[in-house]
Design a protein around this motif. Sequence first.
Motif, short mmCIF file in Angstrom:
data_model
loop_
_atom_site.label_atom_id
_atom_site.label_comp_id
_atom_site.label_asym_id
_atom_site.label_seq_id
_atom_site.Cartn_x
_atom_site.Cartn_y
_atom_site.Cartn_z
N ARG A 195 0.87 -1.18 0.00
CA ARG A 195 0.00 0.00 0.00
C ARG A 195 0.91 1.23 0.00
NH1 ARG A 195 -2.88 -3.68 -0.22
NH2 ARG A 195 -4.91 -4.08 0.73
N LEU A 196 0.34 2.35 -0.38
CA LEU A 196 1.06 3.62 -0.27
C LEU A 196 0.35 4.49 0.75
CD1 LEU A 196 1.80 4.50 -4.03
CD2 LEU A 196 3.38 3.56 -2.33
N CYS A 197 1.10 5.03 1.68
CA CYS A 197 0.52 5.99 2.63
C CYS A 197 1.34 7.27 2.60
CB CYS A 197 0.45 5.41 4.04
SG CYS A 197 2.03 4.99 4.77
N ARG A 198 0.75 8.33 3.05
CA ARG A 198 1.42 9.63 2.96
C ARG A 198 2.61 9.72 3.91
NH1 ARG A 198 -2.87 14.45 3.03
NH2 ARG A 198 -3.69 13.33 4.85
N ARG A 199 3.69 10.29 3.41
CA ARG A 199 4.91 10.47 4.19
C ARG A 199 4.86 11.82 4.92
NH1 ARG A 199 10.25 8.48 3.48
NH2 ARG A 199 9.62 7.43 1.56
N LEU A 200 5.29 11.84 6.16
CA LEU A 200 5.32 13.09 6.92
C LEU A 200 6.33 14.05 6.31
CD1 LEU A 200 5.17 11.66 10.56
CD2 LEU A 200 3.45 13.14 9.51
N CYS A 201 5.98 15.32 6.28
CA CYS A 201 6.88 16.36 5.80
C CYS A 201 7.99 16.59 6.83
CB CYS A 201 6.09 17.65 5.55
SG CYS A 201 7.08 19.04 5.00
N ASP A 202 9.05 17.29 6.43
CA ASP A 202 10.16 17.58 7.35
C ASP A 202 9.73 18.46 8.52
OD1 ASP A 202 11.85 16.10 5.78
OD2 ASP A 202 12.56 17.81 4.61
N CYS A 203 8.55 19.08 8.40
CA CYS A 203 8.07 19.94 9.49
C CYS A 203 7.42 19.13 10.61
CB CYS A 203 7.08 20.97 8.95
SG CYS A 203 5.57 20.24 8.24
N LYS A 204 7.47 17.80 10.52
CA LYS A 204 6.84 16.93 11.52
C LYS A 204 7.36 17.23 12.93
CE LYS A 204 10.36 13.47 10.52
NZ LYS A 204 10.65 12.25 9.78
N GLN A 205 6.55 16.88 13.92
CA GLN A 205 6.91 17.14 15.33
C GLN A 205 6.97 15.82 16.08
OE1 GLN A 205 4.39 20.01 17.19
NE2 GLN A 205 5.18 19.64 19.25
N GLU A 206 8.10 15.57 16.72
CA GLU A 206 8.27 14.31 17.45
C GLU A 206 7.65 14.43 18.85
OE1 GLU A 206 12.06 12.43 19.36
OE2 GLU A 206 12.13 11.95 17.21
N TYR A 207 7.08 13.31 19.33
CA TYR A 207 6.54 13.30 20.70
C TYR A 207 6.61 11.88 21.25
CZ TYR A 207 2.27 11.04 18.95
OH TYR A 207 1.37 10.17 18.39
N GLN A 208 6.48 11.78 22.57
CA GLN A 208 6.46 10.48 23.23
C GLN A 208 5.02 10.10 23.52
OE1 GLN A 208 8.89 10.23 26.73
NE2 GLN A 208 8.66 8.01 26.93
N PRO A 209 4.57 8.95 22.99
CA PRO A 209 3.16 8.58 23.20
C PRO A 209 2.90 8.25 24.67
CG PRO A 209 4.37 6.78 22.16
CD PRO A 209 5.31 7.95 22.22
N ASP A 210 1.67 8.52 25.11
CA ASP A 210 1.31 8.19 26.50
C ASP A 210 1.03 6.70 26.61
OD1 ASP A 210 -1.26 7.78 25.49
OD2 ASP A 210 -1.90 9.82 25.99
N ARG A 211 0.76 6.26 27.83
CA ARG A 211 0.59 4.83 28.10
C ARG A 211 -0.57 4.23 27.32
NH1 ARG A 211 -0.22 2.18 34.15
NH2 ARG A 211 -0.49 0.01 33.42
#
Length: 771
Positions: A649-665
């Motif tokens: 399948r093809l899914c959209r790739r995040l742009c370089d402006c993406k924001q990293e975060y730590q997922p909660d529990r």
Amino acid sequence: MDQSPTSDMNLLKQQLEYRKRLMDKINEIHSADNLNTILLHIKDSIAALFTAQRITIYLADAKRNLLISKVLSGTEVKQIVVPISDASLAGYCALSGTVLNIKDAYNDHELKMISSNLKFDHSWDQKTGFVTKQVLCVPMKFQRTLIGVIQIINKQNGTPFDDTDITYALELGTSLSIAIHNIYRLQVTTKIIRQRSRYNYLLDRNILDDKSIEKASVHPDVAKFGLDAVLMREYKVPREEMAKALSLFFGTEFIKYEPAAPAMEEELLKRIRPDRLMKEWWVPYKVENGVLYIIMDDPTDLGRQDMIKFIYPEYKRISYVGAFRDDIQSYIGLFYNRGASLGSGGSIDELINKLDATDEPEIEQESSKVSEQDSVIVQLVNKIIIDAVQGKVSDIHIEPYPGKEDVIVRTRIDGRCKVYQRIPYKYKYAIPSRIKIMCGLDISERRKPQDGKIDFKKFGPLDVELRVATVPTAGQLEDVVMRVLASGEAALPYDKLGLTERNSKVLMECINQPYGLVLVVGPTGSGKTTTLHSAISVINTPETKIWTAEDPVEITQRGLRQVQVHPKIGFTFAAALRSFLRADPDVIMVGEMRDQETAEIGIESSLTGHLVFSTLHTNSAPETVTRLLDMELDPFSFSDAILCILAQRLCRRLCDCKQEYQPDRKELEDIIMEYGVEAFKKTGINPADIRLCKATGCPKCGDSGYKGRLGIHELLQGTDEMKTLIKRKSEIEAIRHQAINDGMTTLKQDGILKCFKGLTDLKEVRKVCIK
């Protein structure tokens, strides 16, 4: 009566003066540094040297067996081309390598005494009004290689050319031959040295070698696309590496095409036509702090720099930056299509305003009124297509509605549709009719679907093809869907497919087998053809004969023998496969196994010593097995043939402006549940180390947060255990369970792993797969 001593002295003095003038000409020839200086600057003085009226110097084109005039006295004719044969004076001289001294070119008997086919072409005299009489032709040779012919015409005193003329003409011919040969050799050497230094970065890193550059430099596509593009296409030089090499060589910034680039000032664009920019490979890019930035394929070209300074004299500072030719072409299209150039007729809003300003036509008369001459409709359709191509759109949807609702135009970018424009309802018949005219369909037939193809270079400035489908909808209306075909694109490198280490290794092992069946499956537009071509590019060598049958041929590779199928005339995938088997193949690629007949022939081919690649429209790799068995294929033959099945399948790739975060529990628990608790334990990933990324949005990605697409995959391997299940026609759950035991990660699992790498997000993965 004997001549007096005085007359002898005068004759000797004339000969010495003649000789001195000849030596001056020869010295002038050998001191020249280029061919133009040799030929053009001395042409009149050579004619005067022989007291002749005219001189023509021909150079030989050995490949085409022609003589082409490089110097012509007189202004009536620009160029003369004659074959190297015994049918003309210069041609006979070149062919025989002998001197021709003709007293009267119009005397057929004199010519026939030399050669029965020899004749003088009177048409040149008729065109110019000049009368040819005496002709002296002398061959120019260097070490048995024909360089050309010197042709001297008409002694001014009307006498024939004598032995002295012939001697001096031969000496002149020898000197010219040596000089031309040396200059050509110097030019070739200089070119090779310059090419080598241009690609030093690539040579030092063993990405290229001298032999590859030498071979590529004589490729027929160099003139049109440039040597850089040929090296990237034919020798798989990565685009980023080529850009770095050229940036180092030119000592300038090297930029790539960005559709979101700021608009260029219209006043600057108006000063030069886009078709000229297309030929000269440059375009004004931006004005910043009083500096005009120009994009060029060669930022060090002084000739073009001088011309640009003349066009934009008000700019004291002009900065030249590098770019690939295709990127320059894209910028030209982008800048000029924002205005009223390249046949678009203006912006999309301006064109729609023109439509609103016209009288409302009667609906019944709409189709009959649409023709090639309806300029605003023509411009509007062209503009829709041009904007779509430049915006990297894959599909264009024209959607008219009953009553007085506007026509909606939607475009699909990176797999997602968005509204591009609304067009007044009164043109809901005109636009589909115009598109049908462009692809040669029947505009009066609105009751049944039609399909065709638009070769857009006949109608606009872009060389692109579109596949068109019309579908009748409620209210006697028609929807039109146009798919932009990736015409002539090169194959994506194998390492750019985004396969996991296991999937890449297994697929590589399968495509290097001598025979068997490799299937790539997924819905329409999931990148199956791209993956197949990338895989085939790995084994595309001169030792391997590869036939492909496709509909349409979108990706081209040098070395493949690619065939376009035409089902309407009976040339189906099955028919193409049969013909391939008689054409000595090693590898066969068939675009799609649409029916039982094609599948059976494909499996039979793989069992008779051929490696077969194909695609199928199924949702997952395990489902493919049951789907083919449902076609009543022989399970024993199918199990023996299958090497692997890759679902994607093809899914959209995040742009370089993406924001990293730590997922909660809670989010982590949901992810682990979706992946499968037991399967997640086997990955060895510590949940505390997991970082995800989310979309934010910037001008570069149009504030969507996504730019481009990436593949997610599941690879079912044809292991012995899997082959046993296929022979037993086992249930799909048993096949899936065995595939996972063999190391397969499901589509969703592969997508989740790519979320962990920050390539995409879970929302996108969930949109394209279930398990």
